[in-house]
Enzyme design. Structure first.
Site, PDB file in Angstrom:
ATOM      1  N   HIS A  78      23.376 -62.975  43.533  1.00 18.84           N
ATOM      2  CA  HIS A  78      24.114 -62.429  44.333  1.00 18.84           C
ATOM      3  C   HIS A  78      22.941 -62.192  45.686  1.00 18.84           C
ATOM      4  O   HIS A  78      23.769 -62.858  46.924  1.00 18.84           O
ATOM      5  CB  HIS A  78      24.724 -60.563  44.327  1.00 18.84           C
ATOM      6  CG  HIS A  78      26.114 -60.646  43.528  1.00 18.84           C
ATOM      7  ND1 HIS A  78      26.756 -60.166  42.892  1.00 18.84           N
ATOM      8  CD2 HIS A  78      26.506 -62.007  42.408  1.00 18.84           C
ATOM      9  CE1 HIS A  78      28.166 -60.253  42.313  1.00 18.84           C
ATOM     10  NE2 HIS A  78      27.691 -61.692  42.352  1.00 18.84           N
ATOM     11  N   HIS A 237      34.229 -66.881  43.983  1.00 20.41           N
ATOM     12  CA  HIS A 237      33.297 -65.630  43.776  1.00 20.41           C
ATOM     13  C   HIS A 237      32.309 -66.422  42.631  1.00 20.41           C
ATOM     14  O   HIS A 237      31.140 -66.711  42.518  1.00 20.41           O
ATOM     15  CB  HIS A 237      33.348 -64.054  43.271  1.00 20.41           C
ATOM     16  CG  HIS A 237      32.150 -63.500  42.341  1.00 20.41           C
ATOM     17  ND1 HIS A 237      31.189 -62.905  43.528  1.00 20.41           N
ATOM     18  CD2 HIS A 237      32.088 -63.505  41.784  1.00 20.41           C
ATOM     19  CE1 HIS A 237      30.859 -62.154  42.960  1.00 20.41           C
ATOM     20  NE2 HIS A 237      30.725 -63.073  41.116  1.00 20.41           N
ATOM     21  N   ASP A 241      28.580 -67.312  43.283  1.00 20.64           N
ATOM     22  CA  ASP A 241      27.984 -67.491  41.488  1.00 20.64           C
ATOM     23  C   ASP A 241      26.949 -68.577  41.880  1.00 20.64           C
ATOM     24  O   ASP A 241      25.301 -68.150  41.339  1.00 20.64           O
ATOM     25  CB  ASP A 241      28.477 -66.879  40.731  1.00 20.64           C
ATOM     26  CG  ASP A 241      28.310 -65.393  40.166  1.00 20.64           C
ATOM     27  OD1 ASP A 241      27.637 -64.370  40.866  1.00 20.64           O
ATOM     28  OD2 ASP A 241      29.105 -65.138  39.142  1.00 20.64           O
ATOM     29  N   HIS A 264      26.841 -68.850  34.454  1.00 20.18           N
ATOM     30  CA  HIS A 264      25.655 -68.143  34.428  1.00 20.18           C
ATOM     31  C   HIS A 264      24.501 -69.613  33.294  1.00 20.18           C
ATOM     32  O   HIS A 264      23.359 -70.356  33.739  1.00 20.18           O
ATOM     33  CB  HIS A 264      24.867 -66.886  34.543  1.00 20.18           C
ATOM     34  CG  HIS A 264      25.870 -66.128  35.733  1.00 20.18           C
ATOM     35  ND1 HIS A 264      25.465 -66.815  36.885  1.00 20.18           N
ATOM     36  CD2 HIS A 264      26.328 -64.798  35.670  1.00 20.18           C
ATOM     37  CE1 HIS A 264      25.796 -65.898  37.174  1.00 20.18           C
ATOM     38  NE2 HIS A 264      26.710 -64.585  36.787  1.00 20.18           N
TER      39      HIS A 264
END
Length: 306
Positions: A78, A237, A241, A264
């Protein structure tokens, strides 16, 4: 010349780590040209510097975690997203614990901190990493891809079988030639499911999570009484990310990112695949204003941070 940027002044903040639950203090400091973004674990003796680089991502379960010389920094995405969104090339981030504070679950508090510190141009050209050839990675039905594009465009799709998320868009394309990072992306909060919380906490994760720093869903509804900030906040969101993960290239990106159900881990595999293929990328800088791609306008790289 489009120049590198750093902070005008030091600024501090504190908060709780989403996964560790630990109270942590951070200080964002100016850095010299070509330093990049460097985290510093000041609670260790001696302090350990951890450059924000894709090759130092050592753990990717629910966050991007940097690992260097035995020291770790969890949940960097973030803050990295905010730094990318405001066009900050060089900064030191002093931190007295193992995880960046979650704040409200979005990048907006970090963006506000950066704006309060102020940004200044430096006597060095901003250097972009330009994608020259497509690179794609897959993991089952998940995939992520980078392609040539003179700007920054992100396309993302997710699949969640949940009544609330089903009512929102599960795919989005954001082109920063037309979109303001601060207005359209930075405020989107992280999200999670109540049925996962107990298992995560048994594993030592989500210890600092709550309704003040995440969107939380039970089987049927959203538990946050204030509702969503965007009708499609969940997918926004995921874009937030991805921007943070992509900035672990160490340079702002010129290219088009697209992904389906990526997270991720796969984002990091994609960056490593790109860097490993010398023919797939090149460095680029822009001497004259007319050379600057329109597609970076919404990232605040050309004094456009509103």
């Amino acid at each position: 010349m489009l120049r590198q940027r750093t902070l005008k002044s030091l600024i501090r903040a504190r908060g709780v780590g989403l996964h560790t639950g630990q109270q942590v203090h951070i200080a964002l400091r100016p850095a010299q040209p070509d330093t990049g973004i460097v985290f510093r674990r000041v609670d260790l003796d001696p302090p350990v510097d951890i450059p924000a680089r894709a090759d130092l991502v050592g753990e990717t379960r629910l966050s991007s975690c940097l690992v260097h010389q035995g020291a770790k920094i969890y949940t960097v995405e973030h803050l990295m997203s905010a730094l990318a969104g405001l066009g900050v090339d060089n900064a030191y981030i002093d931190i007295d614990g193992p995880e960046v504070p979650i704040m409200d679950g979005s990048a907006a508090p970090f963006a506000l901190l950066l704006q309060q510190a102020g940004l200044e141009e430096q006597a060095a050209p901003k250097r972009f990493l330009r994608v020259k050839q497509p690179v794609e990675v897959r993991d089952g039905d998940k995939w992520a891809r980078l392609e040539p594009y003179e700007g920054l465009r992100l396309s993302f799709s997710i699949v969640f079988n949940h009544p609330v998320i089903d009512k929102t868009s599960q795919s989005v394309t954001v082109d920063f030639a037309e979109t303001s990072y601060l207005k359209e992306i930075a405020r989107a909060r992280t999200f999670g499911f109540m049925h996962d919380v107990e298992r995560l906490r048994e594993d030592g994760l989500a210890l600092g999570g709550g309704l003040d720093n995440a969107l939380v869903l039970d089987e049927y509804r959203l538990l946050n009484t204030e509702g969503l900030r965007f009708a499609d906040e969940f997918i926004r969101h995921k874009v937030l990310d991805a921007i943070g993960d992509l900035y672990l290239l160490g340079r702002p990106l010129l290219g088009a990112f697209s992904a389906h159900k990526s997270g991720h881990a796969l984002n990091n595999v994609l960056l490593r695949a790109l860097v490993a293929d010398a023919a797939a990328w090149e460095m680029a800088s822009f001497e004259r204003p007319e050379e600057i791609p329109a597609g970076v306008a919404g990232l605040g790289l050309v004094r456009q941070t509103a």
